[in-house]
Design an enzyme around this catalytic site. Structure first.
Site, PDB file in Angstrom:
ATOM      1  N   GLU A 203      26.967  31.761  34.679  1.00  0.00           N
ATOM      2  CA  GLU A 203      26.282  32.761  35.592  1.00  0.00           C
ATOM      3  C   GLU A 203      24.868  32.238  35.805  1.00  0.00           C
ATOM      4  O   GLU A 203      23.843  32.748  35.708  1.00  0.00           O
ATOM      5  CB  GLU A 203      26.115  34.082  34.888  1.00  0.00           C
ATOM      6  CG  GLU A 203      27.433  34.926  34.638  1.00  0.00           C
ATOM      7  CD  GLU A 203      27.173  36.083  34.173  1.00  0.00           C
ATOM      8  OE1 GLU A 203      26.235  36.788  33.646  1.00  0.00           O
ATOM      9  OE2 GLU A 203      28.264  37.006  34.208  1.00  0.00           O
ATOM     10  N   GLU A 322      35.383  36.397  33.326  1.00  0.00           N
ATOM     11  CA  GLU A 322      34.855  37.447  32.919  1.00  0.00           C
ATOM     12  C   GLU A 322      35.226  38.901  33.706  1.00  0.00           C
ATOM     13  O   GLU A 322      34.823  38.871  34.994  1.00  0.00           O
ATOM     14  CB  GLU A 322      33.393  37.327  32.683  1.00  0.00           C
ATOM     15  CG  GLU A 322      32.878  36.577  31.502  1.00  0.00           C
ATOM     16  CD  GLU A 322      31.261  36.671  31.595  1.00  0.00           C
ATOM     17  OE1 GLU A 322      30.767  37.717  31.406  1.00  0.00           O
ATOM     18  OE2 GLU A 322      30.713  35.576  31.285  1.00  0.00           O
TER      19      GLU A 322
END
Ligand code: AHR
Length: 531
Positions: A203, A322
């Site tokens: 991320e 995710e």
């Protein structure tokens, strides 16, 4: 983590929900009958075992008192909880991503190797916790072997870079004869771990990430890291560049374009992350699969744009590493702050309702439907932290509602994912507009001849009559029809009661003359097996 894909909990939501539900139900545009046609001739792609991945992060109680608890009644000599290992196998998990997540962006992998009593205790800035490093790389490989899963490792591209990634790869994969591979052998792992699946950071588009970067900064770093890692292990590696943390990131799209422009030739996947929560309007929550569908379509467009500009025949796939329901707007336990740096605090321990499980089943249906472009996925996470498996320290381990659709899909989706022709009534949601009431995918195993249909009725009020034309398959008979639903869709499991709502036989499902008929209850996930 990213701005939620459903609206933040609105204060007036509770009062408005009842009348809204009534008007939404009234707005269903047809009687609730859906039809579909499937044929073995129309295939999207193979069912990939990597679609059934999960995630273990050094976060809260995922590792400590989750998978690892020396002294627990079920623990083995290494400290792994046997009850959690059993449930992990039953869940049917294929790959497990490790060690983060946000955690990895400040992690020094070498802290977690060697004798446990000599490992340094560190601050974990990502989750404001204390990390004892009692579990690290070699330990996790041991757990993976015992769980029968494949590790998917992430390297730190937040506070670290190229050298660190090459070092950890050398430590893991070289047989011996170099400083780091010999260090691994000295630490007790004589054979190389042969990890082929690597995430290049986590991320990195998120301002919350330690060492957060612009797309250009990250793209260059990821490309050079991948190049150096391939100098060590060539094409044996499967490398994942960070995509966006969710479709609501302001940089989504432009991030993918810029990162892929730098990394396209070097990587195999670009990642996608997406979480959903029930903000109080169940119809919106149940539309999660349609929202994910849109996100995947957008990412595909960004990948294909770069592919076209580069005039290459190479494909980059999606690693949806995710995904889950996460009640971010109403956390049960706040992240610690100030001078409080606890060890393994209870964090993100969401309790999942039956409706959440229906959403999780629908998200898995959506991932399977895109098996041509989504080549890997990880349910975030595995134990205690937004997880299908829960544990009590020193006590029991139990299944959350979300365990069931995941385990059944992993057990029975086999062979090819079929391209279905679906006709479904639609319903209107305040947040997501019109959404089909039926979400479905079917798989066909050419070896056994089995056909398995996974279907969700997203309607909150009406049963959905399903009429499926399977006449293109010879000699089918109904093997099993199970559904997961409950009169109270907000029921959730607890340590004391995790079994009073379970998948149960679906009454009335029938197969005759090539036609499958069934009635799917409102807010339900269903699996119908034919063979
Ligand atoms: O899965 C929980 C967190 O969500 C992960 O650490 C991070 O990558 C994401 O924001």
């Amino acid at each position: 983590m990213a701005p939620s894909d459903t609206q933040p909990a609105a204060t007036a939501a509770t009062a408005a929900t009842a009348s809204l539900t009534a008007s939404l139900t009234a707005s269903l545009t047809a009687s609730l009958t859906a039809s579909l046609t499937a044929s073995p001739a129309f295939v999207v792609g193979p069912v990939r075992r990597e679609t059934f991945g999960s995630f273990v992060e050094h976060l809260g109680r995922c590792v400590y008192t989750g998978i690892y608890e020396p002294g627990h009644a079920t623990a083995d000599e290494a400290g792994w909880r046997g009850d959690v290992l059993d449930l992990t196998r039953e869940l049917g998990v294929s790959t497990v991503r490790y060690p983060g997540g946000n955690f990895v962006s400040g992690y020094r992998w070498e802290d977690g190797i060697g004798p446990k009593n000599e490992r340094p205790v560190r601050l974990d800035l990502a989750w404001h916790s204390t990390e004892t490093n009692h579990v690290g790389l070699d330990d996790f490989m041991d757990w993976c072997r015992k769980a029968g899963v494949e590790p998917m490792m992430a390297v730190n591209l937040g506070t670290r870079g190229v050298q660190d990634a090459v070092d950890v790869l050398e430590y893991c994969n070289l047989a011996g004869g170099t400083a780091l591979s010999d260090l691994r052998r000295k630490n007790g792992s004589e054979e190389p771990h042969n990890v082929t699946f690597w995430c290049l950071g986590n991320e990195m588009d998120g301002p919350w990430q330690i060492g957060h970067k612009t797309a250009q900064e990250y793209g260059r770093l990821a490309s050079e890291t991948a190049r150096a890692m391939r100098m060590v292990a060539g094409d044996t590696l499967r490398l994942v560049a960070c995509g966006s943390s969710g479709p609501r990131m302001a940089t989504f799209g432009e991030w993918e374009r810029a990162v892929l422009t730098e990394t396209y030739d070097m990587v195999d996947y670009i990642s996608a992350h997406q979480y959903f929560e029930n903000s109080g309007v169940l119809e919106d929550h149940l539309a999660a699969g349609a929202v994910m569908d849109q996100f995947i379509g957008d990412i595909v467009a960004h990948i294909d744009h770069v592919k076209s500009v580069k005039k290459t025949s190479k494909d980059v796939h999606i690693s949806f590493d995710e995904w889950n329901v996460w009640h971010m707007g109403s956390p049960r336990t706040p992240i610690p702050s100030g001078t409080d740096w606890p060890e393994a605090p209870a964090l993100l321990e969401d309790l999942y309702t039956v409706a959440d499980a229906v959403v999780v089943g629908d998200l898995l249906i959506t991932l399977l439907r895109h098996t041509d472009r989504v080549h890997s996925a990880s349910l975030a996470q595995l134990v205690n932290v937004i997880a299908p498996i829960m544990t009590a320290p020193g006590g029991a381990a139990w299944k959350q509602t979300t365990f069931h659709p995941f385990a059944l899909t992993s057990a029975h989706a086999r062979g090819d994912v079929l391209q279905l022709a679906v006709e479904s009534p639609r319903y209107v949601t305040p947040e997501h507009g019109e959404v089909p009431a039926l979400s479905a995918v079917a798989t066909h195993d050419p070896e056994t001849g089995h056909v398995t249909l996974f279907a969700v009725n997203r309607s909150t009020a009406e049963p959905l009559r399903l009429d499926a034309d399977l006449s293109a398959f010879a000699g089918l008979g109904l093997l099993e029809a199970v559904t997961f639903t409950n009169e109270d869709p907000l029921w959730h499991a607890t340590e004391q009661d995790s079994t009073s709502v379970l998948p149960a036989p679906l009454d009335g499902a029938a197969y005759d003359g090539g036609r499958l008929t069934a009635e799917l209850p409102p807010v339900s996930w269903t699996m119908i097996r034919l063979g």
